[in-house]
Design an enzyme around this catalytic site. Sequence first.
Site, mmCIF file in Angstrom:
data_model
loop_
_atom_site.group_PDB
_atom_site.id
_atom_site.type_symbol
_atom_site.label_atom_id
_atom_site.label_comp_id
_atom_site.label_asym_id
_atom_site.label_seq_id
_atom_site.Cartn_x
_atom_site.Cartn_y
_atom_site.Cartn_z
ATOM 1 N N SER A 194 34.799 44.499 36.670
ATOM 2 C CA SER A 194 35.154 45.264 37.869
ATOM 3 C C SER A 194 36.667 45.366 38.033
ATOM 4 O O SER A 194 37.192 46.412 38.426
ATOM 5 C CB SER A 194 34.522 44.641 39.118
ATOM 6 O OG SER A 194 35.085 43.384 39.421
ATOM 7 N N HIS A 243 43.291 35.386 39.572
ATOM 8 C CA HIS A 243 42.495 34.205 39.932
ATOM 9 C C HIS A 243 42.075 34.315 41.402
ATOM 10 O O HIS A 243 42.898 34.668 42.258
ATOM 11 C CB HIS A 243 43.322 32.933 39.725
ATOM 12 C CG HIS A 243 42.577 31.675 40.044
ATOM 13 N ND1 HIS A 243 41.603 31.155 39.225
ATOM 14 C CD2 HIS A 243 42.649 30.840 41.113
ATOM 15 C CE1 HIS A 243 41.118 30.058 39.759
ATOM 16 N NE2 HIS A 243 41.730 29.839 40.908
#
Length: 215
Positions: free
Chosen positions: A15, A111
């Site tokens: 994504s 992250h």
Amino acid sequence: MNRRRIAVLISGRGSNMVSLIEAAQKTEFPGEIALVLSNRPDAGGLERAKASGIEALAIDHKAYSTRESFEQAIDEALRSRDIDFVCLAGFMRVLTSWFVERWEGRMINIHPSLLPLFRGTHTHKRALEEGVLVHGCTVHFVVPELDAGPIVAQAVVPVIPGDTEDSLAKRVLAQEHLLYPQALRMICDGRASLDRGRVLFTKGWNAEGALRSPS
């Protein structure tokens, strides 16, 4: 404009890869996605890359006896395609120091936490357990130590009463899709660069305001 050649490394549906591809399709973007590479031949993101006219390559880590030989195959694929920069986007393999050092200053990762908080996995669960009122995501340069590289950009979301891991993850992921292309653009056009272990910014910003939670 000399556009940087970028490879995106994925392990799943990709994504964040899609957000990078969509950004790079704009003519003014200073980079082009030249390759999408996965360690899993069945990764859904490979087909999504092909549909966008981008070369999609699978290098199955299971076909190699050592991490080093697997990474050597990746390195050869990147270099043979004149890749300038690497984006990790859900690439679920811990890279060796050899590979990281080969691409030092030319590889970034996103992250799902506000580093240095919550390195590693299960970041949303840990954020809820700790009772923090803000959470978010971080784009950073990759170094041998996991999730410890110099920070390029961060986005913040509120943690609200009743949040679950899923609801918080969804809110963070929406910001990941905005933040990663922005950070990559800054690097490709020279506004952010790695300088002696820190990120050097060539343009400042207005820091008078504040983010508050609750607002």
